[in-house]
Design a protein around this motif. Structure first.
Motif, PDB file in Angstrom:
ATOM      1  N   LYS A   2      -4.076   5.005 -37.029  1.00  0.00           N
ATOM      2  CA  LYS A   2      -4.284   3.694 -36.836  1.00  0.00           C
ATOM      3  C   LYS A   2      -4.141   3.205 -38.169  1.00  0.00           C
ATOM      4  O   LYS A   2      -5.168   2.489 -38.904  1.00  0.00           O
ATOM      5  CB  LYS A   2      -4.087   2.822 -35.936  1.00  0.00           C
ATOM      6  CG  LYS A   2      -3.518   2.933 -34.263  1.00  0.00           C
ATOM      7  CD  LYS A   2      -3.942   2.080 -33.743  1.00  0.00           C
ATOM      8  CE  LYS A   2      -3.450   2.119 -31.917  1.00  0.00           C
ATOM      9  NZ  LYS A   2      -3.721   1.040 -31.218  1.00  0.00           N
ATOM     10  N   ARG A  38      -5.964   0.824 -43.721  1.00  0.00           N
ATOM     11  CA  ARG A  38      -6.998   1.807 -42.081  1.00  0.00           C
ATOM     12  C   ARG A  38      -6.857   0.435 -41.882  1.00  0.00           C
ATOM     13  O   ARG A  38      -7.056  -0.625 -41.906  1.00  0.00           O
ATOM     14  CB  ARG A  38      -7.825   2.017 -42.182  1.00  0.00           C
ATOM     15  CG  ARG A  38      -8.327   3.822 -43.178  1.00  0.00           C
ATOM     16  CD  ARG A  38      -9.293   4.295 -43.000  1.00  0.00           C
ATOM     17  NE  ARG A  38      -9.330   6.082 -43.048  1.00  0.00           N
ATOM     18  CZ  ARG A  38      -9.675   6.032 -44.352  1.00  0.00           C
ATOM     19  NH1 ARG A  38      -9.518   5.354 -45.260  1.00  0.00           N
ATOM     20  NH2 ARG A  38      -8.994   7.820 -44.241  1.00  0.00           N
ATOM     21  N   ALA A  39      -5.927   0.499 -40.092  1.00  0.00           N
ATOM     22  CA  ALA A  39      -6.921  -0.179 -39.133  1.00  0.00           C
ATOM     23  C   ALA A  39      -7.643  -0.553 -38.726  1.00  0.00           C
ATOM     24  O   ALA A  39      -8.118  -0.146 -37.524  1.00  0.00           O
ATOM     25  CB  ALA A  39      -5.428  -0.142 -38.280  1.00  0.00           C
ATOM     26  N   THR A  40      -8.600  -1.175 -39.138  1.00  0.00           N
ATOM     27  CA  THR A  40      -9.873  -1.120 -38.165  1.00  0.00           C
ATOM     28  C   THR A  40     -10.092  -2.991 -38.012  1.00  0.00           C
ATOM     29  O   THR A  40      -9.146  -3.788 -37.996  1.00  0.00           O
ATOM     30  CB  THR A  40     -10.875  -1.228 -39.665  1.00  0.00           C
ATOM     31  OG1 THR A  40     -10.957  -2.171 -40.943  1.00  0.00           O
ATOM     32  CG2 THR A  40     -10.798   0.195 -40.602  1.00  0.00           C
ATOM     33  N   GLU A  41     -11.007  -3.292 -37.485  1.00  0.00           N
ATOM     34  CA  GLU A  41     -11.217  -4.953 -37.366  1.00  0.00           C
ATOM     35  C   GLU A  41     -11.409  -5.358 -37.224  1.00  0.00           C
ATOM     36  O   GLU A  41     -10.201  -6.211 -37.404  1.00  0.00           O
ATOM     37  CB  GLU A  41     -12.619  -4.349 -35.840  1.00  0.00           C
ATOM     38  CG  GLU A  41     -12.324  -5.737 -34.701  1.00  0.00           C
ATOM     39  CD  GLU A  41     -13.459  -4.975 -34.079  1.00  0.00           C
ATOM     40  OE1 GLU A  41     -14.377  -6.133 -33.867  1.00  0.00           O
ATOM     41  OE2 GLU A  41     -14.465  -3.868 -33.584  1.00  0.00           O
ATOM     42  N   GLY A  42     -11.729  -5.043 -38.461  1.00  0.00           N
ATOM     43  CA  GLY A  42     -11.864  -6.571 -40.615  1.00  0.00           C
ATOM     44  C   GLY A  42     -10.562  -6.388 -41.055  1.00  0.00           C
ATOM     45  O   GLY A  42      -9.727  -8.160 -40.645  1.00  0.00           O
ATOM     46  N   THR A  43      -9.842  -5.242 -40.906  1.00  0.00           N
ATOM     47  CA  THR A  43      -8.217  -5.658 -41.569  1.00  0.00           C
ATOM     48  C   THR A  43      -7.102  -6.690 -40.317  1.00  0.00           C
ATOM     49  O   THR A  43      -6.815  -6.893 -40.406  1.00  0.00           O
ATOM     50  CB  THR A  43      -7.505  -4.394 -41.875  1.00  0.00           C
ATOM     51  OG1 THR A  43      -7.711  -3.194 -41.096  1.00  0.00           O
ATOM     52  CG2 THR A  43      -8.619  -3.666 -43.002  1.00  0.00           C
ATOM     53  N   LEU A  44      -7.347  -5.701 -39.238  1.00  0.00           N
ATOM     54  CA  LEU A  44      -6.608  -5.855 -38.249  1.00  0.00           C
ATOM     55  C   LEU A  44      -6.837  -7.783 -37.997  1.00  0.00           C
ATOM     56  O   LEU A  44      -5.601  -8.255 -37.667  1.00  0.00           O
ATOM     57  CB  LEU A  44      -7.116  -5.836 -36.813  1.00  0.00           C
ATOM     58  CG  LEU A  44      -6.432  -4.361 -36.669  1.00  0.00           C
ATOM     59  CD1 LEU A  44      -6.591  -3.655 -35.473  1.00  0.00           C
ATOM     60  CD2 LEU A  44      -4.921  -4.122 -36.865  1.00  0.00           C
ATOM     61  N   LYS A  45      -8.087  -8.148 -37.857  1.00  0.00           N
ATOM     62  CA  LYS A  45      -8.452  -9.793 -38.283  1.00  0.00           C
ATOM     63  C   LYS A  45      -7.241 -10.989 -39.318  1.00  0.00           C
ATOM     64  O   LYS A  45      -6.802 -12.323 -39.215  1.00  0.00           O
ATOM     65  CB  LYS A  45     -10.037 -10.365 -38.247  1.00  0.00           C
ATOM     66  CG  LYS A  45     -10.241  -9.814 -36.567  1.00  0.00           C
ATOM     67  CD  LYS A  45     -11.410 -10.246 -36.657  1.00  0.00           C
ATOM     68  CE  LYS A  45     -13.067  -9.946 -35.395  1.00  0.00           C
ATOM     69  NZ  LYS A  45     -13.651 -10.426 -35.476  1.00  0.00           N
ATOM     70  N   GLU A  48      -3.584 -10.455 -39.185  1.00  0.00           N
ATOM     71  CA  GLU A  48      -3.731 -12.193 -38.092  1.00  0.00           C
ATOM     72  C   GLU A  48      -3.836 -13.132 -38.373  1.00  0.00           C
ATOM     73  O   GLU A  48      -2.668 -14.016 -38.588  1.00  0.00           O
ATOM     74  CB  GLU A  48      -4.297 -12.097 -36.502  1.00  0.00           C
ATOM     75  CG  GLU A  48      -4.252 -11.438 -35.677  1.00  0.00           C
ATOM     76  CD  GLU A  48      -2.783 -11.118 -35.078  1.00  0.00           C
ATOM     77  OE1 GLU A  48      -2.276 -12.324 -35.244  1.00  0.00           O
ATOM     78  OE2 GLU A  48      -2.140  -9.787 -35.453  1.00  0.00           O
TER      79      GLU A  48
END
Length: 151
Positions: A2, A38-45, A48
């Protein structure tokens, strides 16, 4: 894998979207070209948070455009042009002339965002549309007067 798109890609999606792609496509093309991360937890936050900030910014711009639209609607704008004895202009009044008259009143509007229904070739009162924001436009009422008449 992702990834979050940083640019619009016709075959994948728009900027800010999270899409699933093959590992090789992401590692060899999208990420090195700066098209995606890359879609990591940090980059997704972070994405947002960025979307919320962008929405606030857009809402502020929309609010400002509404305020400007109200002021322009109440404005009695005068555009001066060279005219003959019969009231016929030497040339036409264009959107650039209207933009300049608005600028003199303190409103900075790009001439390409101002549209006239028909070319203005005589003295009198007319209307033009000015697009201030993607969904906000205003009618600009203006009067064409002969140069030297009221300056």
């Amino acid at each position: 894998m992702k990834v979050i798109l940083r640019k619009d890609v016709a075959t994948l999606g728009d900027t800010g979207e999270v899409v699933a792609v093959k590992n090789g496509y992401a590692n060899n093309y999208l990420i090195p070209q700066g098209i995606a991360i890359r879609a990591t937890e940090g980059t997704l936050k972070a994405l947002e948070t960025e979307k919320k900030q962008q929405a606030k910014k857009v809402e502020l711009l929309r609010k400002h455009a509404r305020e400007v639209a109200q002021k322009i609607e109440q404005l009695a704008l005068k555009v001066y042009a060279k005219a003959g004895e019969s009231g016929k202009l030497f040339g036409t009044v264009t959107s650039a002339d209207i933009a300049e008259a608005l600028k003199a009143q303190g409103f900075e509007i790009d001439r390409r965002k101002i549209t006239l229904d028909a070319p203005v070739k005589t003295l009198g009162k007319f209307e033009a549309d000015a697009r201030l924001f993607s969904d906000i436009s205003v009618k600009v009422h203006f009067e064409v007067e002969a140069e030297g008449a009221g300056e």
